[in-house]
Design an enzyme around this catalytic site. Structure first.
Site, PDB file in Angstrom:
ATOM      1  N   ARG A   1      10.469  -3.067  12.181  1.00 33.89           N
ATOM      2  CA  ARG A   1       9.302  -2.419  12.776  1.00 33.89           C
ATOM      3  C   ARG A   1       8.781  -3.332  13.871  1.00 33.89           C
ATOM      4  NH1 ARG A   1       4.796  -0.362   8.408  1.00 33.89           N
ATOM      5  NH2 ARG A   1       3.355  -1.224   9.909  1.00 33.89           N
TER       6      ARG A   1
ATOM      7  N   ARG B   1     -10.243   1.167   7.804  1.00 34.36           N
ATOM      8  CA  ARG B   1      -9.856  -0.215   8.108  1.00 34.36           C
ATOM      9  C   ARG B   1     -10.955  -0.960   8.850  1.00 34.36           C
ATOM     10  NH1 ARG B   1      -3.796   0.644   8.074  1.00 34.36           N
ATOM     11  NH2 ARG B   1      -2.815  -1.376   8.348  1.00 34.36           N
TER      12      ARG B   1
ATOM     13  N   ARG C   1      11.649  -6.407   5.822  1.00 37.93           N
ATOM     14  CA  ARG C   1      11.343  -4.975   5.805  1.00 37.93           C
ATOM     15  C   ARG C   1      11.974  -4.291   7.027  1.00 37.93           C
ATOM     16  NH1 ARG C   1       5.177  -2.842   5.122  1.00 37.93           N
ATOM     17  NH2 ARG C   1       4.885  -3.246   7.331  1.00 37.93           N
TER      18      ARG C   1
ATOM     19  N   ARG D   1      -1.808  -9.291  13.026  1.00 38.54           N
ATOM     20  CA  ARG D   1      -2.265  -8.251  12.088  1.00 38.54           C
ATOM     21  C   ARG D   1      -3.072  -8.876  10.946  1.00 38.54           C
ATOM     22  NH1 ARG D   1       3.062  -5.375  10.529  1.00 38.54           N
ATOM     23  NH2 ARG D   1       1.776  -3.924   9.345  1.00 38.54           N
TER      24      ARG D   1
ATOM     25  N   LYS E   1       0.829  -1.214   0.000  1.00 36.50           N
ATOM     26  CA  LYS E   1       0.000   0.000   0.000  1.00 36.50           C
ATOM     27  C   LYS E   1       0.863   1.264   0.000  1.00 36.50           C
ATOM     28  CE  LYS E   1      -2.268  -1.012   3.843  1.00 36.50           C
ATOM     29  NZ  LYS E   1      -1.742  -2.330   4.199  1.00 36.50           N
TER      30      LYS E   1
HETATM   31  P1  AMP Z   1       0.219   0.430   8.403  1.00 35.56           P
HETATM   32  O1  AMP Z   1       1.469   1.212   8.358  1.00 35.56           O
HETATM   33  O2  AMP Z   1      -0.847   0.943   7.493  1.00 35.56           O
HETATM   34  O3  AMP Z   1       0.459  -1.057   8.248  1.00 35.56           O
HETATM   35  O4  AMP Z   1      -0.382   0.617   9.888  1.00 35.56           O
HETATM   36  C1  AMP Z   1       0.363   0.199  11.020  1.00 35.56           C
HETATM   37  C2  AMP Z   1      -0.537   0.120  12.249  1.00 35.56           C
HETATM   38  O5  AMP Z   1      -1.105   1.410  12.518  1.00 35.56           O
HETATM   39  C3  AMP Z   1      -1.726  -0.813  12.133  1.00 35.56           C
HETATM   40  O6  AMP Z   1      -1.389  -2.165  12.398  1.00 35.56           O
HETATM   41  C4  AMP Z   1      -2.655  -0.226  13.210  1.00 35.56           C
HETATM   42  O7  AMP Z   1      -2.216  -0.560  14.519  1.00 35.56           O
HETATM   43  C5  AMP Z   1      -2.420   1.266  13.019  1.00 35.56           C
HETATM   44  N1  AMP Z   1      -3.357   1.831  12.013  1.00 35.56           N
HETATM   45  C6  AMP Z   1      -3.039   2.376  10.807  1.00 35.56           C
HETATM   46  N2  AMP Z   1      -4.141   2.784  10.153  1.00 35.56           N
HETATM   47  C7  AMP Z   1      -5.191   2.477  10.964  1.00 35.56           C
HETATM   48  C8  AMP Z   1      -6.605   2.620  10.848  1.00 35.56           C
HETATM   49  N3  AMP Z   1      -7.178   3.159   9.749  1.00 35.56           N
HETATM   50  N4  AMP Z   1      -7.367   2.167  11.878  1.00 35.56           N
HETATM   51  C9  AMP Z   1      -6.838   1.625  12.992  1.00 35.56           C
HETATM   52  N5  AMP Z   1      -5.511   1.455  13.161  1.00 35.56           N
HETATM   53  C10 AMP Z   1      -4.686   1.868  12.166  1.00 35.56           C
END
Ligand code: AMP
Length: 206
Positions: free
Chosen positions: A151, A83, A122, A162, A8
């Protein structure tokens, strides 16, 4: 949209620069807030490290502030939001209030094994937050020289959580959009970065 590690961020950055529009990534915003030690960062950190979603009210409050402060004239790209179905409903209300339209939902599809393989290699720059897949032995960020680390939420046990969260809470959002009149473009996320970008562009053009 797409599971963790689907690409993404990478594809979103390419698309945003191609169309000259801003990209709003909730994950990037939350990680930056964590590095700054702000209140938002303190609220979100525990959930993120555990592979759980940050509560909907926190995310909707954040995105309301972001979208109200953006000049939406040329459009924008949302990465990692919504999400949950509740977030999708909140976004619908926000768009209606701002008289804006969601043009399309892009869904990047990648299987679990490929995700686990991608996320294990990563790294994140602890200084600038860049997310990279460095060559073996590279420990510094090419952009700022900061230290590259795994991370916390890319550890295998957290990735499994996740993925569960994705199936339980985020996949239903795709069904919710498919029932509405919004175009959902399903894009296979495997192959190299350029191939996936080509698929997205031809999907958007059709
Ligand atoms: P990402 O970088 O998009 O994989 O997001 C990393 C983490 O941030 C996710 O596993 C959630 O803990 C949190 N997060 C990011 N976007 C959202 C969202 N729209 N709703 C809830 N938690 C989010």
């Amino acid at each position: 949209m797409g599971p963790p590690g689907a690409g993404k961020g990478t594809q979103g950055e390419l698309l945003a620069s191609r169309f000259g529009i801003p990209r709003y990534s909730t994950g990037d915003i939350l990680r930056a807030a964590g590095r700054d030690g702000s209140e938002l960062g303190r609220k979100a950190q525990g959930y993120m490290d555990a592979g759980e979603l940050v509560p909907d009210d926190v995310i909707l409050g954040l995105m309301t502030r972001v979208l109200l402060s953006t000049d939406a004239g040329g459009g924008y790209l949302l990465d990692g939001f919504p999400r949950t179905v509740e977030q999708a409903e909140g976004l619908k209300d926000l768009l209606e209030a701002a008289d804006q339209q969601l043009d399309a939902v892009l869904n990047l599809a990648v299987g679990d094994e490929e995700i686990l393989r991608r996320l294990s290699s990563r790294r994140i720059c602890e200084k600038c937050g860049a997310i990279v897949r460095p060559a073996a032995g590279t420990e510094s960020c090419v952009t700022c020289g900061g230290h590259l680390a795994t991370r916390p939420d890319d550890r295998p046990e957290t990735v499994r959580r996740r993925l569960e969260v994705y199936r339980e809470q985020t996949e239903p959002v795709l069904g919710w959009y498919r029932q509405s009149s919004t175009a959902v473009l399903d894009i296979p996320g495997t192959g190299d970065v350029g191939q996936v970008q080509e698929r997205i562009l031809s999907g958007l053009a059709s």
